[in-house]
Design a protein around this motif. Structure first.
Motif, PDB file in Angstrom:
ATOM      1  N   ASP A  96       0.847  -1.205   0.000  1.00 39.63           N
ATOM      2  CA  ASP A  96       0.000   0.000   0.000  1.00 39.63           C
ATOM      3  C   ASP A  96       0.874   1.244   0.000  1.00 39.63           C
ATOM      4  OD1 ASP A  96      -2.202  -1.463  -0.071  1.00 39.63           O
ATOM      5  OD2 ASP A  96      -2.870  -1.059   1.997  1.00 39.63           O
ATOM      6  N   LYS A 128      -0.638   4.760  -1.287  1.00 38.94           N
ATOM      7  CA  LYS A 128      -1.944   4.849  -0.628  1.00 38.94           C
ATOM      8  C   LYS A 128      -1.747   5.384   0.781  1.00 38.94           C
ATOM      9  CE  LYS A 128      -4.165   1.050  -3.027  1.00 38.94           C
ATOM     10  NZ  LYS A 128      -4.466  -0.372  -2.895  1.00 38.94           N
ATOM     11  N   GLY A 129      -2.729   6.200   1.319  1.00 34.81           N
ATOM     12  CA  GLY A 129      -2.686   6.679   2.702  1.00 34.81           C
ATOM     13  C   GLY A 129      -1.645   7.780   2.902  1.00 34.81           C
ATOM     14  N   THR A 130      -1.729   8.376   4.111  1.00 32.55           N
ATOM     15  CA  THR A 130      -0.840   9.496   4.437  1.00 32.55           C
ATOM     16  C   THR A 130       0.604   9.060   4.438  1.00 32.55           C
ATOM     17  OG1 THR A 130      -2.575   9.959   6.028  1.00 32.55           O
ATOM     18  CG2 THR A 130      -0.680  11.429   6.012  1.00 32.55           C
ATOM     19  N   SER A 188       2.566   1.830  -3.148  1.00 28.71           N
ATOM     20  CA  SER A 188       1.702   2.356  -4.212  1.00 28.71           C
ATOM     21  C   SER A 188       1.204   3.765  -3.877  1.00 28.71           C
ATOM     22  CB  SER A 188       0.527   1.404  -4.434  1.00 28.71           C
ATOM     23  OG  SER A 188      -0.177   1.262  -3.228  1.00 28.71           O
ATOM     24  N   GLY A 200       1.910   6.676   2.991  1.00 31.04           N
ATOM     25  CA  GLY A 200       2.359   6.434   1.624  1.00 31.04           C
ATOM     26  C   GLY A 200       2.756   7.726   0.953  1.00 31.04           C
TER      27      GLY A 200
END
Lengths: 327, 255
Positions: free
Chosen positions: A212, A217-219, A215, A221
């Motif tokens: 994740d 995704k999310g903070t 890729s 990330g």
């Protein structure tokens, strides 16, 4: 009598058919064995003919081209094999072709194989003697096998000493035969198994997280993937830290100020709480304004004064010059 | 004293031997009854052809079908024409031909000569100056000697054709490949002894038929008995000759 003639004709036809069939069969069989047709003879000397007999086929490139006509012993290591070869094959067989004794299939008849060597050579002629390649002999194979057996005997005896050493009490074998050790190993193995299964779960989750993050995704990330944000955020955090530290002091000061204000201590408190002071202040400001207008009048009078008039004229001229220059 | 049965048997053997040696004596004498010989050849050879051909065809077909499963078990299906052709040419076709002829010709000769004997035609012949042995026996025996081999050769051909059809019922063997394999397998040592023995088969069938007919007892019962004995004894002799022939070819190293 006509009846008898027709019977005789039918009988004659039958007899002719029978004998013709017999003759055809005999001819075809003879032809297969090269009894008819023109042939030429070549020979080959073998050390061992492996049960080859007169009448066996001769093959050239796998095709039956002739038969063995005669086999005779020349001396104790040489057997002469005479072969009758079809004349049609003569142009294909060369003088350097190799003759060898083979078998038709796994358990078929023996035969003589003539193999071309591929090296240019004149074609074979009547009475030529072909070179031979010796067939694989069972004796030779057995001789090799005897050597192999001797080697195997040595290997086996070595193996035996090794196994003897292995099975003695003070060897690795004692560890292997110890039941307690095996129990422990079992327990260890169970633990390892559990650990590994947990590890696998954790690893799977970690893997999901990492993928994740990778890729974007999310903070986290975003943070990881965007390097500028990271540095900015870092600075911001540092600033926030500083601000919050200052704020602590500031609020503390504000607290004390407001306390003092409320309790009427200090100049500002007096100013805020004393109404007469406000009136006085207003009057002071009024008188200051009056003083300023008086000062302006005094200054105008001063400009006309002869002592300083020259200075002001000069100043005006310079101003005018600058203005023209700009235009 | 020897038992009566043995005496009868030995006497019979002696009679047959005398009858047979007489055949060799008579055949060397001049005046060969050629027209009668051809007539007998027609009856013995040509008239048996259909029967022999059908039997040989069926034998070829049946032997092939029967041999297939065993060869398939060994994965040697390709050997079917080779194996069948050898067994047909060496043994089955000659013996089947001889047995068929023993049944058809042996009984025919036995019954014909038997009835001539019973009706005293043979005696009448002798009185009229014709040599009955030469006219009746030599022609018939010569006919069987010469016709049985020809029938056997034809039977070989027909049975091999039957075997060809048999090979193609379940497998596929082309016409050319089949005959190629057959003739590649067969040798002179297969054909020559098998043809040679059919001459002896023919001789045995002819001479036994004639002997039984010539020595027929009185009455219709005697005719029937001599016809029956001709078939039984000649059939048995065919097998005995076959046995001897195999021994001789084996000793000669032709197997």
């Amino acid at each position: 009598m006509a009846n008898q003639t027709s019977k005789n004709i039918r009988l004659g036809a039958m007899v002719i058919a029978g004998t013709a069939l017999l003759i055809i069969a005999l001819y075809v069989i003879g032809d297969k064995q090269n009894l008819f047709g023109s042939t030429f003879r070549i020979s080959a000397y073998f050390q061992n003919v492996n049960g080859l007999m007169v009448g066996h086929n001769v093959r050239f490139d796998g095709i039956d081209v002739g038969t063995v006509k005669n086999i005779e012993i020349i001396n104790d290591t040489t057997v002469k094999v005479d072969m009758a070869i079809e004349l049609e094959s003569q142009k294909f067989i060369h003088k350097n072709a190799l003759a060898s004794i083979g078998t038709d299939g796994l358990m078929g008849n023996k035969l003589v194989n003539i193999t071309p060597t591929g090296v240019p050579s004149p074609q074979v002629e009547e009475g030529d003697i072909l070179k031979t390649s010796e067939p694989l002999e069972a004796d030779d194979a057995l001789r090799t096998l005897t050597q192999t057996n001797a080697d195997i005997a040595v290997i086996v005896s070595n193996l035996r000493t090794f196994t003897d050493q292995m099975s003695s009490p003070n060897s690795v074998w004692s560890v292997l035969t110890d039941t307690a050790a095996s129990e422990n190993i079992k327990a260890i193995l169970v633990n390892i198994k559990q650990t590994s299964s947990y590890t696998a779960l954790v690893a799977a989750e970690l893997n999901a997280i990492v993928s994740d993050v990778q890729s974007g995704k999310g903070t986290l990330g975003a943070l990881i993937t965007d390097s500028t944000i990271a540095t900015e955020l870092n600075q911001t955090a540092a600033n926030i830290q500083l601000i919050s530290d200052s704020l602590v002091y500031f609020t503390a000061d504000l607290q004390s100020i407001s306390d003092r204000l409320l309790s009427g201590e200090g100049t500002l408190s007096t100013l805020l709480n004393d109404t007469t002071l406000a009136v006085n202040l207003t009057e002071t400001i009024q008188s200051a304004r009056n003083g300023a207008s008086d000062f302006e009048e005094s200054m105008k009078a001063l400009q006309d004064n002869f002592l300083v008039r020259h200075y002001f004229k000069k100043k005006n001229k310079m101003l005018e010059k600058e203005r023209k220059h700009i235009d | 004293m020897l038992p009566a049965g043995l005496v009868r048997f030995l006497t019979e053997i002696a009679e047959v031997t005398r009858f047979t040696t007489k055949f060799f004596r008579e055949i060397l004498r001049p005046r060969f009854e050629f027209a009668e010989f051809l007539r007998q050849c027609f009856f013995i050879g040509y008239k048996s052809l259909g029967l022999v051909a059908i039997t040989a065809f069926i034998m070829g077909l049946v032997i092939t079908i029967q041999s297939r499963p065993t060869l398939v078990e060994f994965g040697a299906e390709a050997w079917l024409p080779k194996m069948v052709s050898v067994s047909l040419v060496r043994e089955i076709a000659p013996v089947i031909t001889a047995l068929i002829c023993a049944g058809k010709i042996g009984s025919g000769i036995g019954a014909e000569l038997g009835s001539m004997k019973v009706t005293e035609q043979i005696d009448a012949m002798e009185v009229s100056g014709t040599n009955p042995y030469k006219y009746l026996v030599v022609t018939r025996v010569m006919a069987t000697i010469l016709m049985i081999p020809i029938l056997a050769v034809l039977a070989d051909a027909v049975s091999l054709y039957g075997a060809y059809l048999g090979s193609n019922i379940r497998g596929v063997v082309s016409w050319d490949l089949y005959w190629n394999q057959v003739f590649a397998t067969l040798t002179y040592s297969d054909i020559m002894p098998s043809i040679l023995k059919t001459f002896f088969f023919g001789f045995a069938i002819g001479i036994i038929g004639c002997y039984q007919g010539f020595n027929s007892k009185k009455g219709t019962e005697g005719v029937g008995r001599s016809a029956n004995a001709a078939v039984v004894i000649s059939s048995l002799l065919v097998f005995i000759i076959d046995l001897i022939a195999v021994q001789i070819t084996d000793l000669a190293g032709l197997t």
